[in-house]
Design a protein around this motif. Structure first.
Motif, short mmCIF file in Angstrom:
data_model
loop_
_atom_site.label_atom_id
_atom_site.label_comp_id
_atom_site.label_asym_id
_atom_site.label_seq_id
_atom_site.Cartn_x
_atom_site.Cartn_y
_atom_site.Cartn_z
N UNK A 62 20.77 29.09 66.39
CA UNK A 62 20.73 27.28 66.89
C UNK A 62 19.62 27.00 67.62
N UNK A 63 19.56 26.44 68.66
CA UNK A 63 18.86 25.66 69.50
C UNK A 63 19.18 27.08 70.73
N UNK A 64 19.82 27.65 70.93
CA UNK A 64 20.78 28.27 71.69
C UNK A 64 20.26 30.02 71.76
N UNK A 65 20.03 30.32 70.10
CA UNK A 65 18.94 31.58 69.81
C UNK A 65 17.75 31.77 69.78
N UNK A 66 16.85 30.72 70.08
CA UNK A 66 15.45 30.25 70.06
C UNK A 66 15.74 29.79 71.39
N UNK A 67 14.94 30.31 71.97
CA UNK A 67 14.80 30.27 73.97
C UNK A 67 13.37 29.60 73.83
N UNK A 68 12.91 28.83 75.04
CA UNK A 68 11.91 28.92 75.36
C UNK A 68 12.02 29.56 76.37
N UNK A 78 5.35 32.00 78.55
CA UNK A 78 4.50 31.61 77.78
C UNK A 78 4.85 32.43 76.31
N UNK A 79 6.40 32.39 76.30
CA UNK A 79 6.54 33.69 74.70
C UNK A 79 7.94 32.34 74.28
N UNK A 80 7.80 32.54 72.63
CA UNK A 80 9.44 32.55 72.35
C UNK A 80 10.32 33.46 72.21
N UNK A 81 11.83 33.61 72.87
CA UNK A 81 12.70 34.47 72.55
C UNK A 81 13.88 34.48 71.41
N UNK A 82 13.45 34.59 70.12
CA UNK A 82 14.57 34.48 69.40
C UNK A 82 15.72 35.99 69.39
N UNK A 83 16.99 35.26 69.50
CA UNK A 83 17.96 35.95 70.64
C UNK A 83 18.84 36.42 68.54
N UNK A 114 4.88 35.68 71.61
CA UNK A 114 4.25 35.10 72.51
C UNK A 114 3.34 33.60 71.90
N UNK A 115 2.98 33.07 72.63
CA UNK A 115 2.17 32.38 72.35
C UNK A 115 0.93 31.95 72.07
N UNK A 116 0.01 31.42 71.13
CA UNK A 116 -1.32 32.10 71.18
C UNK A 116 -2.08 30.93 71.40
N UNK A 117 -3.71 30.91 71.23
CA UNK A 117 -4.37 30.31 71.08
C UNK A 117 -4.95 28.98 69.17
N UNK A 118 -4.16 29.79 68.46
CA UNK A 118 -4.42 29.18 66.92
C UNK A 118 -3.50 27.63 67.13
#
Length: 306
Positions: free
Chosen positions: A168-174, A179-184, A203-207
């Motif tokens: 859910x949205x609560x499991x995938x946090x910005x 500067x990363x996505x946290x997936x619980x 972590x975010x990247x430049x691609x």
């Protein structure tokens, strides 16, 4: 007594929790195949005879592999046990048939090809970023690749979904500061009772094609959805389902000049595991990331000639 009857009814409900939803659907399908076969040939459905089950297995072998046949026979065995009928477990006829089919149908299981960064970049030009459905789908592709998730964790099978088993949205946090996505994660095929929870930081990247952070942020900004809604929601009520995911994936692969029949949603899991290993990830890291309980994951690894 009334209390005894209530306990009996409650126990029937409890036994229904034995199988996960997808497993329950498979068992029902297996039993249905046997019923159709029996009706067609005028056979006794229960108790089944060893000869009838052997000929049923022979019929299945025309279109199915040995593993599927064993699973179907297992479903019929379960039907017998739950209805108080004796299943011919010790039948030499049935055992010889199954062992014969195992040798007759031997062969390496067909595996889908992996999806790696190269293929993701080939698909990306066909993603319409002005369309929120496409953005949600691309988030799903990148999540599947970076987390090694199974499709069942990413999106619901149909319009009904269980927030306990689907991201859910609560499991995938910005995490804007990091500067990363946290997936619980607290549920998977090998963690069906939520006995453990872990977090995957991406972590975010430049691609421009592979930056999950960029597209999760884009999706969340454009779509006002509840925290308990599926992470791949593209409107307040709409979200990516299994069918949508598969259909859109095959469309993008085809447009990228690839044979869509050689890939599936599982290609991300195989591609992600192979890529992680190829850039120096240890087998233990791959096993933990992919939530494998054994070393069976090694058959997923796709190594180039180099």
């Amino acid at each position: 007594s009334v209390q005894w009857e209530l306990l009996r009814q409650q126990n029937v409900v409890t036994q229904g929790y034995r199988f996960a939803t997808s497993t329950r659907a498979n068992v029902v399908s297996q039993i249905r195949q046997w019923i159709y076969f029996s009706i067609y040939f005028g056979l006794q459905i229960m108790p089944a005879t060893a000869v009838d089950l052997s000929l049923f297995s022979e019929c299945l072998s025309k279109t199915s592999g040995y593993g599927h046949i064993k699973n179907v026979i297992g479903g019929i065995r379960y039907l017998h046990h739950t209805t108080g009928h004796i299943f011919p477990t010790d039948s030499v006829w049935l055992e010889d048939t199954l062992q014969g089919l195992k040798r007759k149908l031997k062969g390496t299981p067909k595996q889908v090809l992996p999806i790696d960064p190269v293929i993701l970049r080939r698909m990306f030009p066909f993603v319409n970023l002005s369309n929120t459905c496409d953005v949600a789908m691309w988030v799903g592709c990148l999540l599947a690749f970076f987390t090694l998730f199974r499709k069942a964790n990413l999106c619901p099978r149909d319009k009904k979904f269980d927030p306990e088993t689907v991201l859910t949205r609560s499991d995938v946090v910005l995490d804007e500061e990091g500067q990363r996505v946290l997936v619980f994660v607290n549920f998977s095929k090998t963690n069906q009772f939520s006995s453990r929870q872990y977090c995957i930081p991406i972590p975010r990247n430049d691609d421009p094609a592979l930056d999950l952070y960029r597209y999760v942020k884009m999706l969340y900004t454009r779509v006002d959805a509840a925290e308990e809604s599926p992470v791949l929601s593209f409107s307040s009520t709409g979200f990516i389902t299994h069918r949508t995911f598969t259909t859109k994936l095959k469309l993008w692969l085809s447009k990228a000049g690839l044979d869509p029949d050689l890939f599936s949603g599982h290609s991300f899991r195989r591609g992600g595991a192979s890529y992680l290993y190829s850039i120096g990830g240890s087998t233990l890291m791959v096993q933990v990331m992919g939530d494998w309980r054994s070393q069976v994951f090694t058959r997923y690894l796709y190594l180039t000639m180099d």
